[in-house]
Design a protein around this motif. Structure first.
Motif, PDB file in Angstrom:
ATOM      1  N   VAL A  25       1.514   5.840  -0.569  1.00  0.00           N
ATOM      2  CA  VAL A  25       0.817   5.357  -1.776  1.00  0.00           C
ATOM      3  C   VAL A  25      -0.146   4.232  -1.392  1.00  0.00           C
ATOM      4  N   PHE A  26       0.334   3.280  -0.605  1.00  0.00           N
ATOM      5  CA  PHE A  26      -0.495   2.120  -0.269  1.00  0.00           C
ATOM      6  C   PHE A  26      -1.631   2.470   0.689  1.00  0.00           C
ATOM      7  N   ARG A  27      -1.480   3.521   1.481  1.00  0.00           N
ATOM      8  CA  ARG A  27      -2.594   3.955   2.341  1.00  0.00           C
ATOM      9  C   ARG A  27      -3.798   4.368   1.491  1.00  0.00           C
ATOM     10  N   ARG A  28      -3.520   4.803   0.292  1.00  0.00           N
ATOM     11  CA  ARG A  28      -4.585   5.279  -0.606  1.00  0.00           C
ATOM     12  C   ARG A  28      -5.078   4.209  -1.561  1.00  0.00           C
ATOM     13  N   LEU A  29      -4.544   3.005  -1.454  1.00  0.00           N
ATOM     14  CA  LEU A  29      -4.943   1.917  -2.343  1.00  0.00           C
ATOM     15  C   LEU A  29      -5.762   0.900  -1.558  1.00  0.00           C
ATOM     16  N   PRO A  30      -7.066   0.921  -1.706  1.00  0.00           N
ATOM     17  CA  PRO A  30      -7.879  -0.057  -0.978  1.00  0.00           C
ATOM     18  C   PRO A  30      -7.577  -1.481  -1.451  1.00  0.00           C
ATOM     19  N   GLY A  31      -7.570  -2.392  -0.513  1.00  0.00           N
ATOM     20  CA  GLY A  31      -7.369  -3.795  -0.850  1.00  0.00           C
ATOM     21  C   GLY A  31      -5.916  -4.233  -0.936  1.00  0.00           C
ATOM     22  N   TRP A  32      -4.991  -3.368  -0.488  1.00  0.00           N
ATOM     23  CA  TRP A  32      -3.578  -3.714  -0.528  1.00  0.00           C
ATOM     24  C   TRP A  32      -2.952  -3.509   0.846  1.00  0.00           C
ATOM     25  N   GLU A  33      -2.073  -4.419   1.235  1.00  0.00           N
ATOM     26  CA  GLU A  33      -1.319  -4.304   2.476  1.00  0.00           C
ATOM     27  C   GLU A  33       0.164  -4.298   2.129  1.00  0.00           C
ATOM     28  N   LEU A  34       0.890  -3.306   2.608  1.00  0.00           N
ATOM     29  CA  LEU A  34       2.317  -3.190   2.347  1.00  0.00           C
ATOM     30  C   LEU A  34       3.113  -3.645   3.556  1.00  0.00           C
ATOM     31  N   ILE A  35       4.078  -4.528   3.314  1.00  0.00           N
ATOM     32  CA  ILE A  35       5.023  -4.990   4.325  1.00  0.00           C
ATOM     33  C   ILE A  35       6.406  -4.612   3.793  1.00  0.00           C
ATOM     34  N   CYS A  36       7.254  -4.052   4.637  1.00  0.00           N
ATOM     35  CA  CYS A  36       8.555  -3.576   4.170  1.00  0.00           C
ATOM     36  C   CYS A  36       9.706  -4.346   4.805  1.00  0.00           C
ATOM     37  N   ALA A  37      10.731  -4.570   3.997  1.00  0.00           N
ATOM     38  CA  ALA A  37      12.001  -5.130   4.452  1.00  0.00           C
ATOM     39  C   ALA A  37      13.093  -4.229   3.892  1.00  0.00           C
ATOM     40  N   GLU A  38      14.102  -3.926   4.706  1.00  0.00           N
ATOM     41  CA  GLU A  38      15.135  -2.986   4.273  1.00  0.00           C
ATOM     42  C   GLU A  38      16.362  -3.647   3.655  1.00  0.00           C
ATOM     43  N   THR A  39      16.433  -4.967   3.720  1.00  0.00           N
ATOM     44  CA  THR A  39      17.552  -5.697   3.117  1.00  0.00           C
ATOM     45  C   THR A  39      17.028  -6.980   2.476  1.00  0.00           C
ATOM     46  N   GLY A  40      17.849  -7.535   1.615  1.00  0.00           N
ATOM     47  CA  GLY A  40      17.506  -8.830   1.046  1.00  0.00           C
ATOM     48  C   GLY A  40      17.420  -9.902   2.112  1.00  0.00           C
ATOM     49  N   ALA A  41      18.326  -9.843   3.088  1.00  0.00           N
ATOM     50  CA  ALA A  41      18.319 -10.829   4.176  1.00  0.00           C
ATOM     51  C   ALA A  41      17.030 -10.740   4.984  1.00  0.00           C
ATOM     52  N   GLU A  42      16.587  -9.533   5.264  1.00  0.00           N
ATOM     53  CA  GLU A  42      15.335  -9.360   6.012  1.00  0.00           C
ATOM     54  C   GLU A  42      14.156  -9.903   5.212  1.00  0.00           C
ATOM     55  N   ALA A  43      14.143  -9.655   3.919  1.00  0.00           N
ATOM     56  CA  ALA A  43      13.065 -10.181   3.067  1.00  0.00           C
ATOM     57  C   ALA A  43      13.075 -11.702   3.080  1.00  0.00           C
ATOM     58  N   MET A  44      14.242 -12.293   2.919  1.00  0.00           N
ATOM     59  CA  MET A  44      14.338 -13.761   2.924  1.00  0.00           C
ATOM     60  C   MET A  44      13.897 -14.331   4.269  1.00  0.00           C
ATOM     61  N   ALA A  45      14.250 -13.671   5.366  1.00  0.00           N
ATOM     62  CA  ALA A  45      13.833 -14.147   6.686  1.00  0.00           C
ATOM     63  C   ALA A  45      12.314 -14.134   6.802  1.00  0.00           C
ATOM     64  N   LEU A  46      11.673 -13.061   6.365  1.00  0.00           N
ATOM     65  CA  LEU A  46      10.210 -12.994   6.410  1.00  0.00           C
ATOM     66  C   LEU A  46       9.585 -14.111   5.569  1.00  0.00           C
ATOM     67  N   LEU A  47      10.146 -14.351   4.408  1.00  0.00           N
ATOM     68  CA  LEU A  47       9.621 -15.395   3.531  1.00  0.00           C
ATOM     69  C   LEU A  47       9.847 -16.784   4.126  1.00  0.00           C
ATOM     70  N   HIS A  48      10.980 -17.004   4.742  1.00  0.00           N
ATOM     71  CA  HIS A  48      11.240 -18.303   5.369  1.00  0.00           C
ATOM     72  C   HIS A  48      10.408 -18.507   6.628  1.00  0.00           C
TER      73      HIS A  48
END
Length: 131
Positions: A25-48
């Motif tokens: 979906v995001f490959r077809r949306l110009p102007g958007w970059e998708l970053i993925c995290a598979e767990t809440g812990a991984e998301a929090m680590a990226l944010l920290h």
């Protein structure tokens, strides 16, 4: 966010098929970059580590937490409390949707998504944020 840079979305999702679909979906949306995290812990680590996406898309059923708990942790952290969050879940229970919106999620999108409508809602989210 600078006007000439891509809007970043952090997608917190444990289902690999859903991740692949959202990447398409995001490959077809110009102007958007998708970053993925598979767990809440991984998301929090990226944010920290300093990631500050324009939007977090949070699945409500993660292997290490649920979307409401992850959102509460974000809100409790002074450095992360202002991040814009939307739920993206197959759970369409009205009580869950209402609870998520009442807690402060900006949107609650139900899977499977209708791509054109989803894209329009993403654009509207960005417009509200930069206005």
């Amino acid at each position: 966010m600078q006007q000439d840079s891509a809007a970043q979305v952090l997608y917190v999702e444990d289902d690999r098929i859903n991740i692949v679909l959202m990447e398409e979906v995001f490959r077809r949306l110009p102007g958007w970059e998708l970053i993925c995290a598979e767990t809440g812990a991984e998301a929090m680590a990226l944010l920290h580590e300093g990631l500050r996406p324009d939007l977090l898309l949070i699945d409500m059923n993660l292997p290490d937490t649920n979307g409401m708990d992850l959102f509460a942790r974000l809100q409790a952290d002074p450095c992360l409390a202002g991040l814009r969050c939307a739920a993206l879940s197959a759970d369409d229970d009205r009580r869950q949707v209402d609870a998520a919106l009442a807690a402060g999620f900006g949107n609650y999108w139900i899977k499977p998504i209708a791509v054109p409508r989803f894209a329009a809602q993403l654009q509207a989210s960005l417009a509200l944020q930069t206005a």
